[in-house]
Design an enzyme around this catalytic site. Sequence first.
Site, PDB file in Angstrom:
ATOM      1  N   ASP A 155      47.372  13.864 -20.423  1.00 21.31           N
ATOM      2  CA  ASP A 155      46.741  15.019 -20.689  1.00 21.31           C
ATOM      3  C   ASP A 155      46.507  15.841 -19.295  1.00 21.31           C
ATOM      4  O   ASP A 155      45.377  16.289 -18.842  1.00 21.31           O
ATOM      5  CB  ASP A 155      45.320  14.538 -20.892  1.00 21.31           C
ATOM      6  CG  ASP A 155      44.140  15.822 -21.449  1.00 21.31           C
ATOM      7  OD1 ASP A 155      44.600  16.579 -21.768  1.00 21.31           O
ATOM      8  OD2 ASP A 155      42.890  15.462 -21.174  1.00 21.31           O
ATOM      9  N   LEU A 170      28.459  18.755 -13.674  1.00 22.79           N
ATOM     10  CA  LEU A 170      29.526  19.131 -13.208  1.00 22.79           C
ATOM     11  C   LEU A 170      30.668  19.315 -13.942  1.00 22.79           C
ATOM     12  O   LEU A 170      31.442  20.128 -13.784  1.00 22.79           O
ATOM     13  CB  LEU A 170      30.046  17.957 -12.061  1.00 22.79           C
ATOM     14  CG  LEU A 170      29.071  17.563 -10.975  1.00 22.79           C
ATOM     15  CD1 LEU A 170      29.841  16.329 -10.282  1.00 22.79           C
ATOM     16  CD2 LEU A 170      28.800  18.697  -9.999  1.00 22.79           C
ATOM     17  N   GLY A 171      30.423  18.876 -15.151  1.00 21.76           N
ATOM     18  CA  GLY A 171      31.490  19.061 -16.183  1.00 21.76           C
ATOM     19  C   GLY A 171      30.923  18.182 -17.554  1.00 21.76           C
ATOM     20  O   GLY A 171      30.225  17.473 -17.721  1.00 21.76           O
ATOM     21  N   SER A 172      31.577  18.822 -18.475  1.00 16.06           N
ATOM     22  CA  SER A 172      31.138  18.168 -19.952  1.00 16.06           C
ATOM     23  C   SER A 172      32.489  18.440 -20.965  1.00 16.06           C
ATOM     24  O   SER A 172      33.372  19.235 -20.735  1.00 16.06           O
ATOM     25  CB  SER A 172      29.962  18.858 -20.593  1.00 16.06           C
ATOM     26  OG  SER A 172      30.205  20.236 -20.830  1.00 16.06           O
ATOM     27  N   SER A 185      34.159  16.451 -24.918  1.00 15.09           N
ATOM     28  CA  SER A 185      33.685  15.655 -26.126  1.00 15.09           C
ATOM     29  C   SER A 185      33.496  14.291 -25.938  1.00 15.09           C
ATOM     30  O   SER A 185      32.792  13.597 -26.498  1.00 15.09           O
ATOM     31  CB  SER A 185      35.236  15.829 -26.951  1.00 15.09           C
ATOM     32  OG  SER A 185      36.032  15.094 -26.415  1.00 15.09           O
ATOM     33  N   PHE A 186      33.941  13.696 -24.383  1.00 11.00           N
ATOM     34  CA  PHE A 186      33.540  12.514 -23.951  1.00 11.00           C
ATOM     35  C   PHE A 186      31.937  12.466 -23.887  1.00 11.00           C
ATOM     36  O   PHE A 186      31.408  11.309 -23.813  1.00 11.00           O
ATOM     37  CB  PHE A 186      34.376  12.133 -22.922  1.00 11.00           C
ATOM     38  CG  PHE A 186      34.217  12.850 -21.643  1.00 11.00           C
ATOM     39  CD1 PHE A 186      32.932  12.624 -20.905  1.00 11.00           C
ATOM     40  CD2 PHE A 186      34.622  14.189 -21.513  1.00 11.00           C
ATOM     41  CE1 PHE A 186      32.814  13.353 -19.824  1.00 11.00           C
ATOM     42  CE2 PHE A 186      34.568  15.016 -20.436  1.00 11.00           C
ATOM     43  CZ  PHE A 186      33.485  14.556 -19.552  1.00 11.00           C
ATOM     44  N   GLY A 187      31.412  13.632 -23.225  1.00 12.56           N
ATOM     45  CA  GLY A 187      30.048  13.479 -22.671  1.00 12.56           C
ATOM     46  C   GLY A 187      29.734  14.356 -21.611  1.00 12.56           C
ATOM     47  O   GLY A 187      30.282  15.443 -21.604  1.00 12.56           O
ATOM     48  N   LYS A 196      30.727   9.714 -14.708  1.00 17.19           N
ATOM     49  CA  LYS A 196      31.009  10.379 -15.700  1.00 17.19           C
ATOM     50  C   LYS A 196      30.475   9.483 -17.099  1.00 17.19           C
ATOM     51  O   LYS A 196      30.521   8.100 -17.175  1.00 17.19           O
ATOM     52  CB  LYS A 196      32.812  10.051 -16.063  1.00 17.19           C
ATOM     53  CG  LYS A 196      33.239  10.911 -17.309  1.00 17.19           C
ATOM     54  CD  LYS A 196      34.596  10.739 -17.038  1.00 17.19           C
ATOM     55  CE  LYS A 196      35.329  11.539 -18.123  1.00 17.19           C
ATOM     56  NZ  LYS A 196      36.699  11.502 -18.244  1.00 17.19           N
TER      57      LYS A 196
END
Length: 431
Positions: free
Chosen positions: A195, A85-87, A89-91, A103
């Site tokens: 953020d 669904l999304g990506s 720098s965290f993963g 997540k």
Amino acid sequence: MASPHPRKKRIVQKLPSLTQSCNGELRPCPECLQPHFSKIPILSQLITEHKFMCVSEISAHKVVFKLPKSWFQCEHLKPQEDAVLGSGSFGSVKPISKVTCAKYFTDPVDFYHELIACNLAALAQIRNSTRAIYLVRMTGAYIPCKCILFPRYAGSLYDFKCWDKISAKKLAKEFKSLVNAVNFLNDEVGIIHSDISTSNILVAHGPDFPGTFLLADLGVASLHSGNHQTELCVKNSRGKILYNMSCTRDIFLLCKDPVKPAQVIFRCYLLACKLINSETLHQTFIVGKILAQNIDMASLFYTMLECVEKMLDTKDIKPSREFYNKIGPDDESHKAYFLQFLVPRVVLLEMLSRLWDTKLSIGIDSFGNTTEKNVLEVQDKILFASWCTHLKGFLHKGGLQLNLNKLRAQPLYELVRFFLKFDYFSLSGRQ
């Protein structure tokens, strides 16, 4: 006639769903939540809180958390292998079910940092559920696979395409609700989000598309000085330190550049010109409560202005992105690098000023004139004015000025005036 047996009269009160509200949206319903948490027995509340981190040690400046045992057993459904669904720098974020996503983190430091922030927010949401309904809430966490569970939504404003379905009143209504989320984080949780952007505002499913907007992603959130303790630590059951959270921040690294507050950009510019002491102002420090609110409110405001541009941009030419790609400098060592991010908001505010026949200003105009005397060096003032001219050309090319009438709504005007209180192009913001 004998009265009915009391057990037959008993109504079993269930915890309201955190992923499906009574009107069909994937968010807690205030009508459901408020009666529940106002009547819930204290024992039930303690059991609910036991699913989260709890305090094991307290000192004058530090709080140590211990983790619940349930987090060490991965009982959630496995994600779909290829579905992402999304990506970042965290993963990555992957779907677990139709209403839940996970997540996943690659770095344990990032994982524990967000876990602490989400844990604080989740506990505060139990205490004051009504103020928190516009903030995405974690629904679980699992240590072995380094993942946090959240409700699943339709997508983010960054990927949102149906701007023709957003009216000025709808936009004002949703961002006014997000103001509540920012105030909740500031007052109840004691953190700065730092953020806020279109990629971190999610759109809920609902009977009327698009649904409610919700604030998400506490991945870089941190405490502000309104807290008694300014250090956090996580330990396992054996006392091993898993993570120490530093509560100090570098103000120049707060917020994404396109929505960075004008008062922060002001300091960045003075620093680049060596007009202020870098050793003093570039040190990390704990952000104050009022400054935390100003920063989050300002970035929320500039995120809303990005949405205003998208509403006007019916030809989808993306004028601000075009400006950044073709005109603005991409080298942070450029003295005027941060000034470019003032350009879209200055030009849009001047357009709105003409629409509403008023003056809307953050302390600098499209000619580079500033309220603070002698701020911009002559060559930078000329450069800034030329940037504004270039962006106006992109806006004119896309015919955005022809669509301004769709913004004629009193709620939007009032919200813009409200947001302007929190930011200004000066060393101390708006006084």
